[in-house]
Design a protein around this motif. Sequence first.
Motif, mmCIF file in Angstrom:
data_model
loop_
_atom_site.group_PDB
_atom_site.id
_atom_site.type_symbol
_atom_site.label_atom_id
_atom_site.label_comp_id
_atom_site.label_asym_id
_atom_site.label_seq_id
_atom_site.Cartn_x
_atom_site.Cartn_y
_atom_site.Cartn_z
ATOM 1 N N ASN A 1 1.489 9.503 -6.634
ATOM 2 C CA ASN A 1 0.902 9.904 -5.354
ATOM 3 C C ASN A 1 1.976 10.069 -4.282
ATOM 4 O OD1 ASN A 1 -1.668 9.870 -6.425
ATOM 5 N ND2 ASN A 1 -2.134 7.827 -5.676
ATOM 6 N N ILE A 2 2.906 9.127 -4.233
ATOM 7 C CA ILE A 2 3.999 9.204 -3.263
ATOM 8 C C ILE A 2 4.850 10.436 -3.549
ATOM 9 C CG2 ILE A 2 6.133 8.077 -2.490
ATOM 10 C CD1 ILE A 2 4.604 5.373 -3.043
ATOM 11 N N LEU B 1 5.100 5.201 2.344
ATOM 12 C CA LEU B 1 5.292 6.490 3.008
ATOM 13 C C LEU B 1 5.751 6.327 4.454
ATOM 14 C CD1 LEU B 1 2.247 8.422 1.561
ATOM 15 C CD2 LEU B 1 4.670 8.865 1.089
ATOM 16 N N ASP B 2 5.207 5.336 5.150
ATOM 17 C CA ASP B 2 5.668 5.074 6.526
ATOM 18 C C ASP B 2 7.158 4.774 6.531
ATOM 19 O OD1 ASP B 2 3.091 5.386 7.508
ATOM 20 O OD2 ASP B 2 2.669 3.230 7.534
ATOM 21 N N TYR C 1 6.583 2.645 11.292
ATOM 22 C CA TYR C 1 7.858 2.580 10.575
ATOM 23 C C TYR C 1 8.506 1.202 10.652
ATOM 24 C CZ TYR C 1 12.729 3.017 9.392
ATOM 25 O OH TYR C 1 13.962 2.801 8.831
ATOM 26 N N ARG D 1 7.508 7.268 9.605
ATOM 27 C CA ARG D 1 6.300 7.629 10.356
ATOM 28 C C ARG D 1 6.010 6.566 11.407
ATOM 29 N NH1 ARG D 1 1.860 9.435 5.873
ATOM 30 N NH2 ARG D 1 1.744 7.161 5.646
ATOM 31 N N SER E 1 0.498 4.668 -7.502
ATOM 32 C CA SER E 1 1.136 4.982 -6.224
ATOM 33 C C SER E 1 2.370 5.856 -6.388
ATOM 34 C CB SER E 1 1.527 3.708 -5.486
ATOM 35 O OG SER E 1 0.389 3.001 -5.079
ATOM 36 N N ASP F 1 0.822 -1.198 0.000
ATOM 37 C CA ASP F 1 0.000 0.000 0.000
ATOM 38 C C ASP F 1 0.867 1.263 0.000
ATOM 39 O OD1 ASP F 1 -2.817 1.154 0.499
ATOM 40 O OD2 ASP F 1 -1.624 2.078 2.095
ATOM 41 N N THR F 2 0.335 2.320 -0.585
ATOM 42 C CA THR F 2 1.033 3.605 -0.620
ATOM 43 C C THR F 2 1.452 4.050 0.776
ATOM 44 O OG1 THR F 2 -0.197 4.277 -2.591
ATOM 45 C CG2 THR F 2 0.806 6.038 -1.287
ATOM 46 N N ASN F 3 0.594 3.859 1.743
ATOM 47 C CA ASN F 3 0.913 4.306 3.103
ATOM 48 C C ASN F 3 2.064 3.520 3.719
ATOM 49 O OD1 ASN F 3 -0.909 6.508 3.686
ATOM 50 N ND2 ASN F 3 -2.516 4.995 3.393
ATOM 51 N N ILE G 1 3.112 13.615 -2.334
ATOM 52 C CA ILE G 1 3.147 13.769 -0.881
ATOM 53 C C ILE G 1 4.548 14.140 -0.400
ATOM 54 C CG2 ILE G 1 2.885 12.509 1.301
ATOM 55 C CD1 ILE G 1 0.557 10.986 -0.176
#
Length: 66
Positions: free
Chosen positions: A47-48, A11-12, A21, A17, A44, A6-8, A51
Amino acid sequence: MEILVDTNVVLDFLLHREPFYSDARDIIAYCAKNEINGYIAFHSVPNIDYILRKVATKEKRKAMLR
């Protein structure tokens, strides 16, 4: 094993994050060691990048995404 990351999760990992993390790092590490095949959706990447614009220069974003 194959997974869709997943994108999140990406990003984590990239933004360290918390509290996610360490889990994201483990997933990325398994992928890097070819223990699992990780994939992200084609949408993704932009999108990444979008952000990450808030926290990184264009050159740094390119390096992070590689």
